[in-house]
Design an enzyme around this catalytic site. Structure first.
Site, short mmCIF file in Angstrom:
data_model
loop_
_atom_site.label_atom_id
_atom_site.label_comp_id
_atom_site.label_asym_id
_atom_site.label_seq_id
_atom_site.Cartn_x
_atom_site.Cartn_y
_atom_site.Cartn_z
N HIS A 279 17.65 51.53 48.21
CA HIS A 279 17.15 52.99 48.24
C HIS A 279 17.80 52.92 50.05
CE1 HIS A 279 14.45 51.49 51.63
NE2 HIS A 279 13.79 50.63 50.87
N CYS B 21 11.65 45.33 49.16
CA CYS B 21 13.18 45.74 48.45
C CYS B 21 14.30 45.82 49.00
CB CYS B 21 12.27 46.85 48.75
SG CYS B 21 11.18 48.03 47.35
#
Length: 305
Positions: free
Chosen positions: A203, A222
């Site tokens: 992301h 992440c």
């Protein structure tokens, strides 16, 4: 292990003159360090590593390469966890490389193979259980206005809106939290998803200053991607409806929009602490999760046939 320093002509070995500084920068680039020519603590530690240890590091990573490289697809995204970088390769050669933020040692980014299947512009962020328990709930206990300030809504397990006070009244598991898209949302302008049991993804991030750090093992698992829109463009490059201008327009529109990839792109999250660069030089990377020793011990005790 290298001849950068030995080959430097200098009138006074005690002086850091331009030639020696250039050699130091080359050494730093090949050891995952900030190439600033300053011999700081991390550079001194790397300089002190004996040649035998580097040979062992090469041995460990040749074994890792044996597991992966023969089956690497021509087009793929590879997250180089220890290097804290992402590579996009299209039909053979390396096409693009950028910096990433990966999981901290206490919450490491997992190694896995999957396929990128979809992405979303301006996504909401459903806060994962670990972050909810360890990070968000303690902040909420200290500051009752935390959720409103951060644009976080309280939902039932089925996704129905609840009163904001529910997060303080209900037990863990009876609610979930979702942060609305916007400047405070940690996913930034786009999230790139691929099926995996760890619920990790790639992301964007509003905290672009993190990419300037030398050590970027800071996330909860992440992967935050520098220049994430360029990666989106590369993933969608074979789709005529997504030229670069369309990607930029979607990022600027501020509207949540999901996009399914017409052709999934393989993604590999890989841990290695040495790699061969395109010019044949060897780059040694920090063992941020301390995994080399266990693999080396396994190799040392492997049976001979």
């Amino acid at each position: 292990e290298r001849d950068d320093l030995a080959a430097v002509p200098t009138a006074d070995p005690s002086l850091l003159d331009p030639a020696l500084a250039a050699a130091v920068r080359a050494f730093q680039r090949d050891h995952g360090l900030r190439a600033d020519g300053i011999i700081g603590t991390r550079t001194r530690v790397a300089l002190d590593v004996p040649a035998a240890a580097r040979v062992a590091q090469l041995r460990v990573n040749l074994e890792r390469a044996r597991w992966l490289l023969p089956m690497l697809p021509d087009t793929h995204v590879l997250v180089d966890i220890a290097a804290q970088e992402l590579e996009f390769t299209a039909t053979g050669p390396l096409h693009w490389r950028t910096r990433v933020v990966v999981g901290r040692p206490s919450r490491p980014t997992p190694e896995l193979h999957s396929e990128i299947t979809r992405l979303k512009f301006h996504p909401a962020w459903t806060i994962p259980p670990t972050i909810l328990r360890q990070d968000v709930l303690p902040k909420l206990r200290r500051d009752p206005g935390y959720l409103a300030h951060e644009g976080i809504e309280v939902l039932s397990p089925a996704g129905e809106p609840l009163d904001p006070g529910a997060a303080r009244r209900l037990s863990y598991g009876e609610f979930r939290l979702r942060q609305r898209p916007g400047a405070r949302n940690p996913l930034g302008r786009v999230v790139i998803r691929f099926p995996n049991p760890h619920q990790v993804y790639l992301h964007d991030t509003p905290a672009q200053e993190l990419f300037e750090l030398e050590e970027r093992a800071l996330s909860s698992g992440c992967i935050r991607v520098e220049n994430a829109l360029e990666l989106v463009y590369l993933l969608l490059a074979d789709e005529r409806r997504w030229p670069r201008a369309a990607v930029l327009a979607a990022a600027q529109a501020g509207i949540t929009r999901s996009v399914e990839l017409a052709r999934p792109v393989p993604v590999i999250l890989w841990y290695r602490t040495a790699r061969a660069e395109a010019d044949g030089r060897i780059a040694f990377l920090p063992d941020i999760y301390g995994r080399d020793a266990a693999l080396l011990a396994t190799l040392e005790h492997a049976p001979t046939w």
